[in-house]
Every structure is written in structure tokens, then in C-alpha cells.
Design a protein around this motif. Structure first.
Motif, short mmCIF file in Angstrom:
data_model
loop_
_atom_site.label_atom_id
_atom_site.label_comp_id
_atom_site.label_asym_id
_atom_site.label_seq_id
_atom_site.Cartn_x
_atom_site.Cartn_y
_atom_site.Cartn_z
N GLU A 8 -4.06 6.62 2.15
CA GLU A 8 -4.10 7.53 3.28
C GLU A 8 -5.49 7.72 3.87
O GLU A 8 -5.65 7.80 5.09
N GLY A 9 -6.50 7.89 3.02
CA GLY A 9 -7.82 8.22 3.53
C GLY A 9 -8.94 7.83 2.58
O GLY A 9 -8.75 7.05 1.64
N ASP A 10 -10.12 8.41 2.84
CA ASP A 10 -11.31 8.04 2.07
C ASP A 10 -11.20 8.41 0.60
O ASP A 10 -11.64 7.66 -0.27
N SER A 13 -9.01 5.89 -1.05
CA SER A 13 -9.65 4.58 -1.07
C SER A 13 -10.72 4.51 -2.15
O SER A 13 -10.81 3.52 -2.91
N LYS A 14 -11.54 5.54 -2.25
CA LYS A 14 -12.59 5.56 -3.28
C LYS A 14 -11.98 5.58 -4.67
O LYS A 14 -12.47 4.90 -5.59
N PHE A 15 -10.93 6.37 -4.85
CA PHE A 15 -10.27 6.41 -6.15
C PHE A 15 -9.69 5.05 -6.52
O PHE A 15 -9.85 4.57 -7.65
N ALA A 16 -9.03 4.41 -5.56
CA ALA A 16 -8.41 3.11 -5.84
C ALA A 16 -9.45 2.05 -6.16
O ALA A 16 -9.28 1.26 -7.10
N HIS A 17 -10.54 2.03 -5.40
CA HIS A 17 -11.55 1.00 -5.60
C HIS A 17 -12.39 1.24 -6.85
O HIS A 17 -12.75 0.29 -7.56
N ARG A 18 -12.71 2.51 -7.14
CA ARG A 18 -13.64 2.79 -8.22
C ARG A 18 -12.97 3.01 -9.57
O ARG A 18 -13.58 2.79 -10.61
N GLN A 19 -11.71 3.47 -9.55
CA GLN A 19 -11.09 3.85 -10.82
C GLN A 19 -9.78 3.14 -11.09
O GLN A 19 -9.60 2.56 -12.17
N ALA A 65 3.11 -10.00 5.84
CA ALA A 65 3.08 -11.37 6.35
C ALA A 65 1.78 -12.08 6.00
O ALA A 65 1.75 -13.29 5.75
N GLN A 66 0.69 -11.31 5.99
CA GLN A 66 -0.62 -11.90 5.71
C GLN A 66 -0.75 -12.34 4.25
O GLN A 66 -1.25 -13.43 3.95
N PHE A 67 -0.31 -11.45 3.35
CA PHE A 67 -0.43 -11.73 1.92
C PHE A 67 0.93 -12.21 1.41
O PHE A 67 1.72 -11.43 0.87
N LYS A 68 1.19 -13.47 1.61
CA LYS A 68 2.49 -14.04 1.26
C LYS A 68 2.52 -14.45 -0.20
O LYS A 68 1.50 -14.60 -0.85
N GLY A 69 3.71 -14.64 -0.69
CA GLY A 69 3.87 -15.23 -2.00
C GLY A 69 4.17 -14.22 -3.09
O GLY A 69 3.92 -13.01 -2.95
N PRO A 70 4.69 -14.69 -4.20
CA PRO A 70 5.15 -13.82 -5.27
C PRO A 70 4.03 -13.20 -6.11
O PRO A 70 4.30 -12.33 -6.93
N THR A 71 2.79 -13.62 -5.90
CA THR A 71 1.70 -13.05 -6.69
C THR A 71 1.15 -11.77 -6.08
O THR A 71 0.28 -11.13 -6.67
N TYR A 72 1.65 -11.37 -4.91
CA TYR A 72 1.20 -10.16 -4.25
C TYR A 72 2.22 -9.03 -4.41
O TYR A 72 3.43 -9.25 -4.33
N ARG A 73 1.70 -7.84 -4.65
CA ARG A 73 2.49 -6.62 -4.66
C ARG A 73 1.81 -5.60 -3.76
O ARG A 73 0.59 -5.63 -3.58
N PHE A 74 2.60 -4.67 -3.24
CA PHE A 74 2.10 -3.66 -2.32
C PHE A 74 2.55 -2.28 -2.79
O PHE A 74 3.66 -2.12 -3.30
N THR A 75 1.67 -1.31 -2.62
CA THR A 75 2.04 0.06 -2.93
C THR A 75 1.36 0.98 -1.92
O THR A 75 0.56 0.53 -1.09
N THR A 76 1.70 2.26 -1.96
CA THR A 76 1.05 3.26 -1.12
C THR A 76 0.45 4.34 -2.02
O THR A 76 0.87 4.52 -3.17
N LEU A 77 -0.50 5.06 -1.47
CA LEU A 77 -0.98 6.30 -2.08
C LEU A 77 -1.16 7.29 -0.94
O LEU A 77 -2.21 7.37 -0.30
N VAL A 123 4.33 8.31 -3.18
CA VAL A 123 3.92 9.51 -2.45
C VAL A 123 3.47 10.55 -3.47
O VAL A 123 4.20 10.87 -4.41
N GLN A 124 2.25 11.07 -3.28
CA GLN A 124 1.70 12.05 -4.21
C GLN A 124 2.14 13.46 -3.84
O GLN A 124 1.96 13.90 -2.70
N MET A 125 2.73 14.16 -4.79
CA MET A 125 3.06 15.58 -4.60
C MET A 125 1.89 16.42 -5.11
O MET A 125 1.47 16.26 -6.25
N TYR A 126 1.50 17.41 -4.33
CA TYR A 126 1.75 17.53 -2.89
C TYR A 126 0.65 16.80 -2.10
O TYR A 126 0.81 16.48 -0.95
N GLU A 127 -0.45 16.52 -2.81
CA GLU A 127 -1.52 15.77 -2.18
C GLU A 127 -2.46 15.23 -3.25
O GLU A 127 -2.35 15.57 -4.44
#
Length: 230
Positions: A8-10, A13-19, A65-77, A123-127
């Protein structure tokens, strides 16, 4: 396995990249890349904040479409709190009976909407700051003058038994509660939240935020199973 986390935001993003990245790399993943949500379909569109469903929808389809193939997975935060009702199932989730797993309603709708087998919406409850409530000891290190107030607040939070139930009221959502105890946190939360989380590690947020724990466990399992297969 390569994970693309659409965040969603900074703070996320920082949490995902750093931890989160370093944690998952120890569980069979080859890469973890966080991409902040798109807010404008025009050239040079801004990123950050769930405000424009059409932009987010197109951006996700482009990533699939950009990241094709079975080695890619996608998630949200993404946060549950504050997201517009025009995002899939948010209005439906808010109308659900008290006690319903409203985030799960949104996640299922997102999964059905895209019909992409590589996609694991979360989706993170509540944030995001629900996780930061589990990192109050880390905030004490950043704000030593508020240490006594933070310790008292921590006791109040732990009495709930589940930080993901600390709610979506305009003055009672997690970030606002922290700002009440630590004046000015609202203006520094995108830096201080991820710093505090990194200080305490993942055990505390996984203990106090059970849906978050389940999401991380699913990602661990995917990485480990694919690593074993490879």
C-alpha cells in the motif's frame, strides 16, 4: 521462487524490503520485491495509497503479464482501514455481521476477481500499525522519554489478546492510538514503524496478529515446498 509483494505505501514497502524479504529468503524464496500500488493511470503515475481501483487493477494485471511463469508468486499487503468501498468487496465486508472475518471476504473477492492461480492476496486488519503495536518495545528505544506511557499502553493492548481487533474508528485505529501515546508519531510512522518492527523481529507481531501469522506461514510453506521440489 520469486515473490512480488504489491504494497500500500512506504511503511509496507520498507517492512517488505528490510524485514520480510530476509525472513523469506531463509524459507526457500529466491527473491522478494515490493512494488507500491499505483494511484494514477497516466504517464509517470504516482504510487502509494489505495485510492484508485482502476489503476490498481490494471497495474496488477500488468505485473501478472510481466512476471510470467510458475516461479513467480504475487501477494498484497494492504490495510482494511480507510480503503474506499469501490475496491472489491470492501463495502460487502463492512456490511458483514460483527465477528465476521472481514479481511477474508476482501481477499476471496480479490482472488476471484483476478482468477490468477499465482496470486495470494492479503489484507491487514485493521492496518499496518497493528503490527507496530506488537513492536512497542522498539518504539521505546526510539522515544525513551515516553517509555512509561508506552509500557502502560502495551499492557492495555495485550489485554485485548489480538491486536488485529484494535479497530477502525477515526480516533481509535492503531496509528491514531500510537500517536496519542507518542505525539508526533503520525508524521514519522512510515519510518519509525518499520524500524521498531525490525528491532523486535517477527515473533511478536506473529504472536499478537494471528491473520498476519497465517499469511507469513503460507508464504514460508510455498517457499519451502518449491525449494524442496527444486
Amino acid at each position: 521462487m520469486n515473490l512480488v509483494a504489491y504494497v500500500e505505501g512506504d511503511s509496507e514497502s520498507k517492512f517488505a524490503h528490510r524485514q520480510l524479504r530476509s525472513h523469506l529468503l531463509n524459507h526457500g524464496w529466491s527473491s522478494v520485491n515490493a512494488i507500491t500500488v499505483l494511484t494514477n493511470l497516466g504517464a509517470g503515475g504516482q504510487r502509494g495509497g489505495l485510492t484508485n481501483w482502476k489503476a490498481v487493477e490494471q497495474d496488477l494485471r500488468d505485473l501478472f503479464a510481466q512476471f510470467k511463469g510458475p516461479t513467480y508468486r504475487f501477494t498484497t499487503l494492504w490495510d482494511y482501514y480507510g480503503t474506499p468501498d469501490n475496491f472489491p468487496a470492501y463495502a460487502k465486508a463492512r456490511a458483514a455481521p460483527v465477528g465476521s472475518d472481514r479481511a477474508a471476504i476482501v481477499e476471496l473477492e480479490l482472488a476471484n476477481h483476478f482468477n490468477e492461480s499465482r496470486f495470494l492476496p492479503y489484507v491487514q486488519m485493521y492496518e499496518f500499525e497493528a503490527l507496530v503495536l506488537a513492536a512497542l518495545d522498539g518504539l521505546k528505544e526510539l522515544y525513551p522519554k515516553q517509555a512509561v506511557a508506552i509500557a502502560s499502553f502495551k499492557t492495555q493492548c495485550e489485554a485485548t489478546g489480538n491486536f488485529e481487533t484494535i479497530n477502525d474508528g477515526a480516533t481509535t485505529h492503531p496509528a491514531k492510538r500510537i500517536d496519542t501515546v507518542i505525539p508526533g508519531f503520525w508524521n514519522t510512522k512510515e519510518d519509525d514503524g518499520p524500524i521498531a518492527l525490525r528491532s523486535v523481529g517477527l515473533d511478536a507481531p506473529r504472536r499478537w496478529c494471528p491473520r498476519f501469522d497465517q499469511w507469513v506461514a503460507k508464504l514460508e510453506k510455498i517457499g519451502e515446498s518449491r525449494g524442496a521440489a527444486g
